[in-house]
Scaffold this motif. Structure first.
Motif, PDB file in Angstrom:
ATOM      1  N   ALA A   1       0.825  -1.221   0.000  1.00 31.74           N
ATOM      2  CA  ALA A   1       0.000   0.000   0.000  1.00 31.74           C
ATOM      3  C   ALA A   1       0.859   1.272   0.000  1.00 31.74           C
ATOM      4  O   ALA A   1       0.676   2.139  -0.865  1.00 31.74           O
ATOM      5  CB  ALA A   1      -0.961  -0.009   1.179  1.00 31.74           C
ATOM      6  N   PRO A   2       1.804   1.429   0.948  1.00 33.95           N
ATOM      7  CA  PRO A   2       2.626   2.643   0.887  1.00 33.95           C
ATOM      8  C   PRO A   2       3.494   2.717  -0.366  1.00 33.95           C
ATOM      9  O   PRO A   2       3.730   3.810  -0.886  1.00 33.95           O
ATOM     10  CB  PRO A   2       3.485   2.570   2.161  1.00 33.95           C
ATOM     11  N   MET A   3       3.945   1.582  -0.876  1.00 35.61           N
ATOM     12  CA  MET A   3       4.737   1.601  -2.099  1.00 35.61           C
ATOM     13  C   MET A   3       3.903   2.052  -3.288  1.00 35.61           C
ATOM     14  O   MET A   3       4.403   2.694  -4.226  1.00 35.61           O
ATOM     15  CB  MET A   3       5.324   0.208  -2.363  1.00 35.61           C
ATOM     16  N   ALA A   4       2.595   1.746  -3.248  1.00 40.28           N
ATOM     17  CA  ALA A   4       1.721   2.101  -4.368  1.00 40.28           C
ATOM     18  C   ALA A   4       1.400   3.591  -4.413  1.00 40.28           C
ATOM     19  O   ALA A   4       1.042   4.112  -5.475  1.00 40.28           O
ATOM     20  CB  ALA A   4       0.426   1.295  -4.282  1.00 40.28           C
ATOM     21  N   ARG A   5       1.504   4.302  -3.288  1.00 44.43           N
ATOM     22  CA  ARG A   5       1.090   5.704  -3.256  1.00 44.43           C
ATOM     23  C   ARG A   5       1.911   6.591  -4.192  1.00 44.43           C
ATOM     24  O   ARG A   5       1.338   7.375  -4.953  1.00 44.43           O
ATOM     25  CB  ARG A   5       1.146   6.246  -1.824  1.00 44.43           C
ATOM     26  N   PRO A   6       3.249   6.532  -4.190  1.00 45.21           N
ATOM     27  CA  PRO A   6       3.996   7.363  -5.149  1.00 45.21           C
ATOM     28  C   PRO A   6       3.679   7.002  -6.599  1.00 45.21           C
ATOM     29  O   PRO A   6       3.620   7.888  -7.469  1.00 45.21           O
ATOM     30  CB  PRO A   6       5.468   7.057  -4.812  1.00 45.21           C
TER      31      PRO A   6
END
Length: 249
Positions: A161-166
């Motif tokens: 999830a955090p990797m997908a944000r950028p």
């Protein structure tokens, strides 16, 4: 042989390093979509998203502290705080489910009910495999070489999830509205899967072979990432996701 090798300093340093990589990804990934918007007052999410964010960051930091206990041979502290960790993860898992339901509900209000239900498979499948890894880790607490690997592997799907944000910020077309198709999660998943390569390299260097937990765990993670794409658009899944969201009505 394996147990003897894994009591050396090298494994402790490796897991310490990986724990802080997890922290960096968890905090850094949410900079464009959460931290910056929180600072300028433009974040418009529901309270459950703040609760989920707090629990997520607390869980990642908790893991880093636990790994540090092991590295410094404070096993009594590690075991004692492990009980608290079960409660913390349970709260995190509940918040993940509630956040997914909130997204589906928002989709219903904005005319994207089907798209939101479809995309929710990423969240629901993720928490399922994370829970499986952590449950197995607890069951194998007296087998350190299994326990440590299972706990570490549980962070790969969590950090998608955090990797997908950028990626979302950089790749979402101007004017796009509604949840994206699930296949857009594959590029960030591929990047976070580099952690699996790190685990495999570690196994090879320390054990001289690949540990079965690492191999089968990596296969399970990648399989879930890929299978989410075709399953997400299946009517059975969309109906299931909407039914889950309906429980919160």
């Amino acid at each position: 042989m394996m147990t003897t090798v894994e009591t050396t300093q090298k494994p402790r340093r490796f897991y310490q390093m990986m724990a802080w990589v997890f922290v960096a990804v968890a905090f850094g990934g949410f900079i464009p979509t959460y931290w910056l918007k929180l600072m300028d007052g433009s974040f418009a999410g529901k309270p459950i998203l703040h609760i989920h964010g707090f629990l997520l960051f607390a869980w990642v930091l908790f893991y880093a502290v636990q790994v540090n206990f092991v590295a410094n041979r404070k096993m009594a502290d590690h075991r004692s705080w492990g009980i608290a960790g079960v409660s913390l993860f349970t709260a995190l898992a509940i918040s993940i489910v509630l956040a997914a339901i909130n997204t589906i509900k928002q989709g219903e209000l904005t005319g994207f009910a089907t798209q939101a239900a479809s995309f929710s498979i990423v969240t629901f499948s993720g928490i399922a495999i994370i829970t499986a890894f952590i449950t197995l880790a607890i069951m194998n607490v007296h087998r350190p070489e299994w326990h440590s690997r299972l706990m570490s592997l549980s962070f790969v799907p969590l950090l998608e999830a955090p990797m997908a944000r950028p990626f979302a910020v950089l790749m979402t077309p101007p004017g796009a509205v509604g949840p994206p198709p699930v296949f857009v999660t594959l590029p960030p998943s591929l990047v976070i899967d580099l952690l699996l390569i790190a685990f495999l390299i570690y196994d090879r260097r320390v054990l001289g072979r690949f540990h079965p937990v690492t191999v089968w765990g990596a296969i399970a993670i990648i399989a879930v990432q890929i299978l989410c794409v075709p399953i997400s658009t299946h009517p059975a899944w969309i109906a299931t996701a909407k039914a889950i969201a309906g429980l919160a009505s």
